[in-house]
Design a protein around this motif. Sequence first.
Motif, PDB file in Angstrom:
ATOM      1  N   PRO A 149       6.922   7.225  -3.409  1.00 14.38           N
ATOM      2  CA  PRO A 149       7.132   8.171  -4.527  1.00 14.38           C
ATOM      3  C   PRO A 149       5.511   7.968  -5.306  1.00 14.38           C
ATOM      4  N   LYS A 152       9.827   3.564  -9.819  1.00 14.06           N
ATOM      5  CA  LYS A 152      11.415   4.179  -9.414  1.00 14.06           C
ATOM      6  C   LYS A 152      10.654   5.241  -8.907  1.00 14.06           C
ATOM      7  N   GLY A 153      11.585   6.030  -7.623  1.00 13.66           N
ATOM      8  CA  GLY A 153      11.179   7.057  -6.987  1.00 13.66           C
ATOM      9  C   GLY A 153      10.995   7.924  -7.706  1.00 13.66           C
ATOM     10  N   ILE A 154      11.925   9.307  -7.096  1.00 13.54           N
ATOM     11  CA  ILE A 154      11.747  10.329  -7.380  1.00 13.54           C
ATOM     12  C   ILE A 154      13.619  10.426  -6.350  1.00 13.54           C
ATOM     13  N   THR A 211      -0.498  13.052 -16.458  1.00 12.20           N
ATOM     14  CA  THR A 211       1.372  12.795 -17.151  1.00 12.20           C
ATOM     15  C   THR A 211       0.687  12.075 -18.645  1.00 12.20           C
ATOM     16  N   PHE A 236       8.218  13.422 -14.329  1.00 15.03           N
ATOM     17  CA  PHE A 236       7.924  11.962 -13.145  1.00 15.03           C
ATOM     18  C   PHE A 236       6.052  12.054 -13.555  1.00 15.03           C
ATOM     19  N   ASN A 268       8.813   6.633 -14.083  1.00 15.48           N
ATOM     20  CA  ASN A 268       7.090   5.854 -13.907  1.00 15.48           C
ATOM     21  C   ASN A 268       7.179   5.850 -12.240  1.00 15.48           C
ATOM     22  N   LEU A 269       7.166   6.393 -11.697  1.00 11.53           N
ATOM     23  CA  LEU A 269       7.002   6.915 -10.404  1.00 11.53           C
ATOM     24  C   LEU A 269       6.527   5.658  -9.299  1.00 11.53           C
ATOM     25  N   THR A 283       1.894  14.046  -9.577  1.00 15.98           N
ATOM     26  CA  THR A 283       1.526  14.233 -11.150  1.00 15.98           C
ATOM     27  C   THR A 283       1.521  15.098 -12.801  1.00 15.98           C
ATOM     28  N   THR A 320       2.938   7.980 -13.389  1.00 15.54           N
ATOM     29  CA  THR A 320       2.188   7.021 -13.669  1.00 15.54           C
ATOM     30  C   THR A 320       1.622   6.759 -14.969  1.00 15.54           C
ATOM     31  N   CYS A 339       3.466  11.568  -4.322  1.00 17.17           N
ATOM     32  CA  CYS A 339       3.846  12.986  -5.608  1.00 17.17           C
ATOM     33  C   CYS A 339       1.891  13.597  -6.063  1.00 17.17           C
TER      34      CYS A 339
END
Length: 110
Positions: free
Chosen positions: A83, A36-38, A14, A6, A32-33, A88, A8, A86
């Motif tokens: 998200p 789309k979120g967790i 990442t 998870f 990809n936060l 990462t 970006t 977060c």
Amino acid sequence: MGIQIFGTLKCQETRKAQRYFKDRGIPFQFINLAEKGISRGELSSVKSVVKIENLIDKDSKEYKRLNLKYLTHNVEDELLIHPLLCRTPIVRDGRKATVGYKPEVWKEWI
């Protein structure tokens, strides 16, 4: 289940995590936060291993934009709604999870 990363596309850590698994020929799923979120289930799985306070990035632009420094908030709810808060990368393999670039831990997984 396999490895999930998870993060970006703009996050250097990442990209390093993706490269780590790619160089070793280990398949992974990138989430990809920014798009789309967790999910609540994924977050629950991660927070069973990592303290919830370690999942929120208090230095992020999103944290500053939302003024969370000055507001009382539920960390889990904020991570689900926003998200980009977060830290990462969040790397998950079933019930195992890490936050940040942790090749020494991932080495034990493979």
